[in-house]
Design a protein around this motif. Structure first.
Motif, short mmCIF file in Angstrom:
data_model
loop_
_atom_site.label_atom_id
_atom_site.label_comp_id
_atom_site.label_asym_id
_atom_site.label_seq_id
_atom_site.Cartn_x
_atom_site.Cartn_y
_atom_site.Cartn_z
N ASN A 54 0.86 -1.18 0.00
CA ASN A 54 0.00 0.00 0.00
C ASN A 54 0.90 1.23 0.00
N ASN A 55 1.04 1.88 -1.16
CA ASN A 55 1.99 2.99 -1.28
C ASN A 55 1.64 4.18 -0.40
N SER A 56 0.40 4.25 0.04
CA SER A 56 0.02 5.37 0.91
C SER A 56 0.60 5.23 2.29
N ALA A 57 1.17 4.13 2.61
CA ALA A 57 1.72 3.90 3.95
C ALA A 57 3.17 4.34 4.05
N GLY A 58 3.61 5.20 3.17
CA GLY A 58 4.95 5.75 3.24
C GLY A 58 6.03 4.85 2.69
N GLN A 59 5.66 4.02 1.70
CA GLN A 59 6.62 3.08 1.12
C GLN A 59 7.02 3.47 -0.30
N GLU A 60 6.65 4.73 -0.74
CA GLU A 60 6.81 5.07 -2.16
C GLU A 60 8.26 4.96 -2.62
N ASN A 61 9.22 5.34 -1.78
CA ASN A 61 10.61 5.37 -2.21
C ASN A 61 11.35 4.07 -1.96
N LYS A 62 10.69 3.13 -1.31
CA LYS A 62 11.36 1.86 -1.00
C LYS A 62 11.04 0.86 -2.12
N LEU A 63 11.80 0.99 -3.23
CA LEU A 63 11.54 0.21 -4.44
C LEU A 63 12.14 -1.19 -4.31
N ASP A 64 11.55 -2.11 -5.06
CA ASP A 64 12.10 -3.46 -5.12
C ASP A 64 13.50 -3.44 -5.72
N GLY A 65 14.23 -4.48 -5.46
CA GLY A 65 15.54 -4.65 -6.06
C GLY A 65 15.78 -6.11 -6.42
N PHE A 66 17.01 -6.41 -6.84
CA PHE A 66 17.33 -7.77 -7.28
C PHE A 66 18.55 -8.28 -6.51
N LEU A 67 18.47 -9.53 -6.08
CA LEU A 67 19.61 -10.21 -5.49
C LEU A 67 20.23 -11.11 -6.54
N LYS A 68 21.54 -11.00 -6.69
CA LYS A 68 22.25 -11.78 -7.70
C LYS A 68 22.67 -13.14 -7.13
N LEU A 69 22.26 -14.22 -7.79
CA LEU A 69 22.68 -15.57 -7.44
C LEU A 69 23.62 -16.07 -8.53
N GLU A 70 24.84 -16.42 -8.17
CA GLU A 70 25.84 -16.82 -9.15
C GLU A 70 25.90 -18.34 -9.31
N ASN A 71 26.30 -18.77 -10.51
CA ASN A 71 26.47 -20.21 -10.82
C ASN A 71 25.22 -21.00 -10.48
N ILE A 72 24.12 -20.62 -11.11
CA ILE A 72 22.81 -21.20 -10.82
C ILE A 72 22.28 -21.97 -12.03
N LYS A 73 21.62 -23.09 -11.76
CA LYS A 73 20.79 -23.73 -12.78
C LYS A 73 19.48 -22.96 -12.81
N VAL A 74 19.17 -22.32 -13.94
CA VAL A 74 18.03 -21.42 -13.99
C VAL A 74 16.73 -22.19 -13.76
N PRO A 75 15.69 -21.54 -13.22
CA PRO A 75 14.44 -22.23 -12.91
C PRO A 75 13.76 -22.80 -14.15
N ASP A 76 12.75 -23.64 -13.90
CA ASP A 76 11.95 -24.19 -14.99
C ASP A 76 11.19 -23.07 -15.67
N PHE A 77 10.81 -23.29 -16.93
CA PHE A 77 10.20 -22.23 -17.73
C PHE A 77 8.69 -22.36 -17.83
N SER A 78 8.07 -23.02 -16.86
CA SER A 78 6.61 -23.14 -16.91
C SER A 78 5.93 -21.78 -16.80
N HIS A 79 6.66 -20.79 -16.22
CA HIS A 79 6.08 -19.45 -16.10
C HIS A 79 6.91 -18.42 -16.86
N LEU A 80 7.56 -18.85 -17.92
CA LEU A 80 8.38 -17.94 -18.71
C LEU A 80 7.51 -16.89 -19.40
N VAL A 81 7.91 -15.61 -19.31
CA VAL A 81 7.17 -14.57 -20.02
C VAL A 81 7.48 -14.66 -21.51
N GLU A 82 8.71 -14.39 -21.85
CA GLU A 82 9.15 -14.48 -23.24
C GLU A 82 10.63 -14.11 -23.29
N PHE A 83 11.21 -14.30 -24.48
CA PHE A 83 12.56 -13.81 -24.72
C PHE A 83 12.43 -12.36 -25.18
#
Length: 829
Positions: free
Chosen positions: A338-367
């Motif tokens: 709920n952005n009205s609760a003062g969370q507007e500037n706390k954006l999502d980010g990404f954690l990098k996982l190295e040397n990974i077997k990528v997940p299954d593609f049952s939910h793949l968006v596209e290339f």
């Protein structure tokens, strides 16, 4: 004239032989029929078609197999309809189809071509493909490659379209080639990659194809280039063709009855067949082992952990080792807040996982059309449905929605996966913590070295002359590094891998190392049973107090076994380096070591034939992991019956890695001037020349196998007349066709005689004097399981002379060799 009449019988026999040879062709014509015991060969004589019976059954099948001593079957016609007698026939029927008939002329199998022609013929090609042709125009109207069984040969195609599916299907069991539970192929509705299905449910996958390799198989390096070729069309069809670049070998894949894809190499030169790769090498290779948002690492214990920012859905199930429920997010993502609760500037980010077997593609968006990893990340960040992305050369930008499943941690050649997490899960202080941790480590090492030199100075001035028993500077440095690593709370991942126990904790657990808790004495000190405050039972291996003997072995075992994880290797729980003590803490094995059962007349009856087979195969699987499947290639060098521990269910676990050695990636053999091990289990090239390799462990495994079958110790005398060792006695009985006399009376049963004799045969192959003749462990297991039907005759084993002479010669060896031969104490842990 009279001389000619005398030669007539010989001429007749030669004519019959010639006639039989002339009939040996690769073509079956309309009037030809192949009866049981008859075969046809491909023109190069690589492949053969005929009747066969699998192990442990008299049922007859028509199949194609490789025409070398291994005789591995690669295709079966009537796999679901066996012939119950030896009157079967394989021929072309009147309507032009290939058929298999039984003795009553019932059709058990047919090529079932609807557009068959009466003027047809069949040919066994040099590729192993059986084709049915229209003789009028040479058109192929049917081929065995279109309906494969369990084997993928070179130039064979696997794939799927909207109208057809070409998959491998496993045998039901090694004795039953009917269609089993497992299949292997390509799903046309997903990104191109191989799958193994268990009754239609994914069981294993290769990871996506990048144009050269499958990126979920880290060992599939550039040497595999051009081994597979992808073909597609505009209608959604996907096909892979397998090729081979080496004309001296036949490389092919087999989907066995356990659902494991096995890569086999058969050598034309000597007929040997070896297993070089397995699809399922650890629990982490099983599809979805850790559930959604779980990561599997075979080197960790437990093997499953939640990704950072996630926690187990069901804590109780997770604690019991059932991880399939997976993990859920700890905090809402930006799109869910709920952005009205003062969370507007706390954006999502990404954690990098190295040397990974990528997940299954049952939910793949596209290339997506992104040329860099940064562009790919921005596209994912701006899409609330995107949960992860990666950018891989040859594939491009890939993004996932929904749950991420079947993530595995590799040690090399994996992809960098970026997982979307909430702002609160991002770690902005990680670099500062790393700098602080490094400073603390360096300072602590400096203090340890200063303390060490002060101790050396005081020791020297006290007149201690026993320099040979003092720690070298290198060894002190190693101990200091180890203790620092284990004590460093700033690196929690390493602390979780190998905890450091305090001396007080272990003293309390063992009642101050009371003699009643002593389990036995190993080569470098006693072993005690203990119980921690949480109720967990442990085994504590303690080096002699205030002694530096065995420090190299101690360090070796800590550094080695802490990185190994296999169900047939004993698990190291932690260590203690305190008060001049060096102790290793293992999982407790309630049934102690194998020799406690094998050589005890009161307990040996517990080890029936099936249990002994299970123990032998378990030891073999543990060795395969050490030699081929683990990240480190390891030679054990002290494999013996007292180093095989048994858990509550009598599952075998290899222990005592103090003498083990790590091999480099391309190293097959090493030399040493310090020969260590146990007399009776050491291969001759190692005991006499200091040379050791995988084949050294194979020799020890062979001795173990013979001891398990016979219930007798190798170093005892087993022949009153000749005073022979166990190996010499087995060799004597084998050449007299009386090997069955060796079998332990506690397990002998006429119904298993042939199987036991096969195990004895394999044991003799393992203890052959020449290391080159001994099979590798994967081949040994294939021989034991009858996957390799015909076994070569064993050559002369080592140490077949009289026991007294052998021991005398060995004493002379110790007296004049430059090698420092040390023997461990043969006692149960």
């Amino acid at each position: 004239m009279r001389g000619f009449i005398n030669l007539f019988p010989l001429i007749f026999l030669l004519a019959v032989f010639c006639l039989e040879d002339c009939l040996a062709t690769d073509i079956i014509r309309i009037n030809d029929q192949i009866k049981d015991q008859e075969t046809i060969l491909s023109s190069s004589q690589i492949f053969k078609l005929g009747f066969f019976s699998p192990v442990n059954t008299s049922n007859r099948y028509v199949g194609i197999f490789i025409n070398i001593p291994a005789q591995n079957v690669i295709w079966v016609a009537n796999r679901d309809n066996p012939i119950k007698d030896s009157d079967g026939i394989f021929k072309i029927s009147e309507d032009g189809n290939l058929v298999v008939l039984n003795g009553q002329k019932d059709i058990l199998w047919s090529s079932n071509v609807s557009n068959s022609v009466r003027n047809s013929s069949a040919q066994l090609l040099d590729t192993g493909n059986l084709v049915l042709k229209d003789n009028s125009n040479g058109r192929v109207i049917w081929e065995s490659f279109q309906i494969p069984t369990d084997s993928l040969l070179w130039n064979m195609t696997l794939g799927a379209s909207r109208t057809e599916k070409i998959h491998l299907t496993s045998w039901r069991s090694p004795s039953d080639p009917s269609i089993g539970n497992f299949s292997f192929g390509v799903d046309p509705l997903r990104i191109p990659e191989f799958f193994i299905w268990n009754r239609g449910v994914p069981y294993w996958r290769s990871g996506p194809w990048n144009g050269n390799v499958f990126i979920g198989l880290p060992a599939m390096n550039s040497g595999y280039k051009d081994r597979f070729e992808l073909r597609t069309d505009g209608n959604g069809s996907i096909y892979f063709t397998h090729s081979i670049l080496n004309d001296s070998v036949l490389l092919y894949f087999v989907l066995n009855s356990s659902g494991v894809l096995v890569e086999r190499v058969s050598y034309y030169s000597d007929g040997n067949s070896n297993i070089t790769w397995l699809s399922i090498q650890s629990g982490c290779d099983v599809y979805g082992k850790c559930g959604p948002f779980g990561r599997c690492n075979p080197l960790n214990s437990p093997i499953c952990t939640c990704l950072k920012g996630f926690e187990p859905r069901d804590t109780q199930e997770w604690g019991r080792g059932n991880w399939t429920g997976g993990c859920s997010r700890k905090a809402f993502l930006q799109c869910d807040r709920n952005n009205s609760a003062g969370q507007e500037n706390k954006l999502d980010g990404f954690l990098k996982l190295e040397n990974i077997k990528v997940p299954d593609f049952s939910h793949l968006v596209e290339f997506l059309a992104a040329n860099t990893v940064e562009e790919c990340g921005n596209l994912c960040l701006n899409n609330c449905s995107c949960t992860a992305y990666t950018y891989y050369t040859g594939i491009g930008c890939m993004q996932w929605t929904g749950s991420l499943i079947d993530i595995q941690q590799f040690t090399f050649n994996g992809a960098d996966l970026y997982v979307r997490v909430a702002y609160s899960e991002l770690d902005f202080k990680r670099n500062m913590k790393a700098v602080t941790a490094s400073t603390v480590i360096v300072g602590f090492l400096f203090l340890v070295l200063c303390a060490y030199f002060l101790r050396k100075w005081f020791t020297r001035h006290r007149g201690n002359k026993q320099k040979d028993q003092e720690l070298s500077l290198f060894e002190a440095w190693e101990v200091a590094k180890m203790e620092t690593t284990l004590r460093d709370n700033l690196d929690q991942s390493k602390l979780d891998d190998l905890p450091l126990y305090s001396y007080e904790t272990l003293a309390n657990a063992t009642e101050n190392f009371h003699s009643k808790n002593k389990l036995g004495t190993g080569g470098f000190g006693p072993v005690f049973k203990g119980k921690l405050l949480n109720g967990q039972k442990i085994a504590v291996k303690r080096l002699s107090n205030c002694s530096h003997q065995g420090i190299k072995e101690f360090m070796n075992e800590v550094m080695l076994i802490s990185k190994l994880q296999h169900r047939n290797l004993v698990r190291l729980l932690g260590c203690c380096v305190e008060r001049d003590e060096k102790m290793l803490i293992y999982e407790y094995m309630s049934n102690k070591s194998l020799d406690a059962y094998l050589f005890d007349s009161r307990k040996r009856d517990i080890l029936d034939w099936n249990r002994r087979k299970f123990i032998i195969e378990g030891i073999g699987r543990g060795l395969i992991y050490l030699h081929r499947d683990s990240r480190l290639k390891i030679i054990h060098r002290d494999l013996k019956v007292s180093n095989i521990l048994l858990d509550e269910e009598l599952n075998p676990k290899i222990s005592d890695f103090g003498l083990a050695r790590i091999f480099g990636g391309n190293q097959d053999q090493a030399n040493t001037t310090r020969v260590v091990g146990t007399y009776g289990y050491m291969a001759p090239e190692y005991a006499m020349g200091g040379k050791f390799s995988e084949k050294s462990d194979v020799y020890s495994f062979g001795v173990l196998l013979l001891e398990i079958l016979s219930g007798k110790k190798n170093t005892s005398s087993h022949d009153n007349e000749n005073d022979l060792s166990l190996i010499g006695y087995v060799w004597k009985l084998w050449n007299q066709n009386e090997a069955v006399k060796l079998v332990d009376p506690a397990l002998f049963d006429p119904q298993i005689e042939m199987e036991v004799l096969r195990y004895l045969h394999v044991g003799l192959l393992c203890v052959q004097e020449s290391a080159k003749l001994r099979p590798i462990v994967s081949t040994v297991l294939s021989m034991l399981n009858s996957e390799i039907a015909e076994l070569p005759r064993p050559k002369l084993p080592a140490y077949t002379a009289r026991l007294g002479n052998t021991e005398s010669e060995y004493s002379q060896l110790r007296g004049f060799s430059i090698n420092d031969v040390s023997l461990t104490i043969v006692q149960g842990r």
